[in-house]
Design an enzyme around this catalytic site. Structure first.
Site, PDB file in Angstrom:
ATOM      1  N   LEU A  63       0.855  -1.182   0.000  1.00 38.01           N
ATOM      2  CA  LEU A  63       0.000   0.000   0.000  1.00 38.01           C
ATOM      3  C   LEU A  63       0.892   1.234   0.000  1.00 38.01           C
ATOM      4  O   LEU A  63       1.839   1.322   0.794  1.00 38.01           O
ATOM      5  CB  LEU A  63      -0.898  -0.013   1.248  1.00 38.01           C
ATOM      6  CG  LEU A  63      -1.870   1.148   1.427  1.00 38.01           C
ATOM      7  CD1 LEU A  63      -2.895   1.161   0.304  1.00 38.01           C
ATOM      8  CD2 LEU A  63      -2.567   1.036   2.782  1.00 38.01           C
ATOM      9  N   TYR A 145      -4.263 -18.574  12.886  1.00 41.72           N
ATOM     10  CA  TYR A 145      -4.408 -17.298  13.581  1.00 41.72           C
ATOM     11  C   TYR A 145      -3.355 -17.129  14.670  1.00 41.72           C
ATOM     12  O   TYR A 145      -2.647 -16.121  14.713  1.00 41.72           O
ATOM     13  CB  TYR A 145      -5.817 -17.204  14.180  1.00 41.72           C
ATOM     14  CG  TYR A 145      -6.128 -15.886  14.846  1.00 41.72           C
ATOM     15  CD1 TYR A 145      -6.266 -14.723  14.096  1.00 41.72           C
ATOM     16  CD2 TYR A 145      -6.314 -15.797  16.226  1.00 41.72           C
ATOM     17  CE1 TYR A 145      -6.568 -13.507  14.695  1.00 41.72           C
ATOM     18  CE2 TYR A 145      -6.623 -14.594  16.834  1.00 41.72           C
ATOM     19  CZ  TYR A 145      -6.744 -13.450  16.070  1.00 41.72           C
ATOM     20  OH  TYR A 145      -7.042 -12.258  16.671  1.00 41.72           O
TER      21      TYR A 145
END
Length: 326
Positions: A63, A145
């Site tokens: 990004l 996770y």
């Protein structure tokens, strides 16, 4: 000049509350989310704010934006959601961290990672202190996770050592409140939705396993205090409510608060489900001058009101669809 803050996972449960808090603190907020689990309705009240911007983006890809601070919250956080695509969950934790750390390094800005109490696994130390290394099954169904977040913490402190990056890591314990997804499989949302519908309250195992529940407003206060601490922070900080309760007690309390006629229904315990979970928040008290303020009963009442309105709207929508198709 307003501080411009990036929040990844900004349309999620915690992210939406964080975005609202930052706007109240006179920040410009860039909310980034791929809407895999984040919901647009969570951020709808913020869309009219001139200082609020939304960008659809997957953090597993780089990004390129200009900001003054980064909160990295992007990652499915409930077992139902993170086990739906475990490989993508690990990629979101690890590649997302690499991309956000790379952005922070380029901009030379402070970055906070939303880690989790799941890094402690099924703990044999109670309550859990930040120096406890945990007991995690790295090949179990929850590992995508648990181990993803553990690797993320490693990356954050390697960037700190190697690139002198200003990093903050919060280990978040069970949090609840408005904007939770009604089908996220977490115990508070499960129990409330089941109670409001009059369905059986499903408890896994004997119900003696314990958790500690922090209301979302308190949690967000802890995160912003950690980010705004003016001096360097050594190591992660637990952020959660140390008040501990069994699953059976929680189910009975929610039945009482909702006035439901639901009964408790016991089912087999899932693999690697922790027996107990409670944070030691001594470091948060000392460094952040932070402690939770909202009682469980008060927080549950607010959360029940949210889900009650959500279910009422869903029922009305179903009626309209039925009428339209007749």
């Amino acid at each position: 000049m307003k501080k411009r803050v990036l929040v990844t996972g900004g349309a999620g449960f915690l992210g939406s509350h964080l975005c609202a808090r930052l706007l109240n603190q006179e920040c410009e907020v860039l909310c980034v989310d791929n809407f895999f689990t984040g919901m647009r309705r969570n951020i709808e009240p913020l869309l009219g704010e001139p200082a609020f911007e939304v960008m659809r983006h997957d953090v597993t890809f780089p990004l390129y934006v200009e900001v003054d601070e980064i909160y990295n919250l992007a990652c499915p956080a409930s077992p139902i959601h993170y086990q739906r695509d475990p490989i993508q969950t690990t990629k979101t934790s690890v590649l997302g961290a690499i991309n956000m750390l790379g952005l922070a390094k380029r901009l030379r800005v402070r970055i906070l990672q939303a880690s989790t109490s799941e890094v402690y696994g099924d703990p044999d130390v109670h309550p859990q202190t930040e120096n406890y290394c945990g007991m995690v099954n790295m090949i179990g169904p929850r590992a995508c996770y648990d181990e993803g977040k553990r690797c993320t913490e490693t990356l954050f402190y390697d960037y700190r050592r190697q690139h002198r990056l200003d990093v903050r890591v919060a280990r978040i314990f069970n949090t609840y409140g408005p904007n939770m997804h009604p089908q996220d499989g977490r115990v508070v949302s499960n129990f409330i939705v089941q109670a409001l519908k009059g369905d059986p309250i499903t408890i896994f195992g004997s119900g003696t396993q314990t958790r500690s529940f922090c209301y979302v407003d308190d949690l967000i206060d802890g995160l912003t205090r950690l980010m705004n601490l003016p001096h360097d922070v050594e190591g992660p900080i637990n952020v959660g409510n140390p008040a501990e309760m069994s699953m059976r007690e929680l189910g009975e309390l929610i039945i009482s608060l909702t006035g439901s006629h639901s009964r408790l229904e016991f089912r087999p315990l899932p693999q690697d489900d922790p027996r107990q979970r409670r944070p030691d928040i001594s470091r948060a008290r000392q460094l952040l001058h932070w402690t939770p303020k909202v009682s469980l009963e008060e927080g549950l009442k607010k959360t029940i009101s949210y889900f009650d309105a959500l279910l009422a709207n869903s029922r009305e929508a179903e009626k309209l669809v039925w009428r339209f198709t007749q």
